[in-house]
Design a protein around this motif. Structure first.
Motif: not given
Length: 333
Positions: A281-292
């Protein structure tokens, strides 16, 4: 009213996986939820106690046989430390993407104990893992009253000390001392007595819940008795209901869910993969959260981002465990 919930101390207990699954789900959900919604949803009470629950479980596994626990350093390095380092090496590279802010990002990485949401738990886990074998002789020989007084003195004393010296938040965040009272609760309740729901534990639980709400919905400064930091609900007085009443409600859900085969299997799988989900989830949030952020309407962006980030964290975390960790011969031996 009197209900007793006993854990299996000799082998596998599926209810532990339910506790881990609920906790890791709340970890991911907490990182999805805007901070301003914490207050509106009372998240501080039902969803912010993930680390305390994991510390209770960690202590239970170390002490449940009531014999001297031995820390398996090889297993700790291979299954806990190396996967964390691997994830953090990937995230470390992101600190240098922008040359202009690379020094600042590197400093944040070091001070934060890594990059990504929840990195502090890794350091808490290591400290508790080292501390538990050291405390065993005292835990097993001291009376319950002596244990209570000792852990209260340590918990309250450190809060006062940190208030006096004004310990920096970044150090306090990575320091496990605020969780040591959970060792007492796990040993005296989960192991020595089982979880007993009666008037006493209900009153203590209501006290903890009231204090959690007080800390979050008022502006009273209680220093030096309670050190004023961002970790207001992770204090010794807040943990009674986590060890008892919360376990009771989750146990009621467990008794219902275990009858639904697909749900039972899914929850147990999530519980078994909880550490890997925590890492991914660290990777998911760092790389993808801003895309939304490109979705302008917040009432659309929020549910889509929450569902997407949770599903990705759970699925990729499960895949990381079963197709990387479990398949790697070096990590298994």
């Amino acid at each position: 009213m009197r209900r007793v919930i006993s854990f299996n101390k000799t082998g596998y207990d599926p209810f532990i996986d339910y506790l881990k699954a609920y906790s890791i789900f709340c970890v991911v959900f907490a990182h999805c939820l805007p901070v301003e919604l914490y207050n509106y949803t009372l998240f501080w009470v039902w969803g912010s106690m993930q680390v305390p629950m994991f510390v209770l479980i960690q202590t239970f596994h170390a002490y449940k046989k009531e014999t001297q626990p031995h820390l398996n350093y090889i297993k700790l390095i291979k299954r806990i430390i190396l996967p964390f380092i691997a994830v953090q090496l990937i995230l470390l590279l992101t600190c240098f993407i922008d040359v202009n802010t690379s020094k600042e990002n590197l400093l944040k990485f070091i001070v934060g104990g890594g990059k990504g949401p929840g990195t502090y738990y890794f350091w808490i886990y290591l400290q508790i893992a080292i501390l538990l074998p050291v405390l065993w002789k005292f835990m097993s020989k001291a009376s319950r009253g002596t244990l209570l007084v000792t852990f209260l003195v340590v918990s309250i004393g450190t809060e006062v000390l940190f208030s006096i010296v004004n310990l920096p938040d970044w150090i306090y965040r990575l320091f496990a001392i605020r969780y040591v009272f959970l060792i007492y609760l796990a040993y005296t309740i989960w192991i020595k007595e089982s979880v007993i729901i009666n008037w006493k534990t209900i009153l203590l639980s209501l006290l903890s819940i009231s204090v959690v709400l007080f800390f979050n919905y008022t502006d009273f400064d209680l220093e030096p008795l309670f050190y004023n930091t961002a970790w207001e609900t992770h204090r010794w007085i807040c943990y009674f209901y986590v060890a008892t009443l919360m376990v009771f409600f989750l146990w009621l859900f467990y008794k219902k869910a275990v009858k639904v085969e697909w749900l039972d299997k899914a929850i147990k799988t999530i519980g078994k993969c909880s550490y890997e989900i925590f890492l991914i989830q660290m990777l998911v949030f760092v790389f993808l959260k801003g895309n939304f952020n490109s979705i302008e309407a917040p009432f659309i962006r929020l549910p889509i981002s929450i569902v997407s980030l949770i599903v990705l964290s759970l699925v990729l975390g499960g895949g990381f465990k079963y197709y990387v960790i479990d398949k790697c011969k070096f990590l298994r031996t």
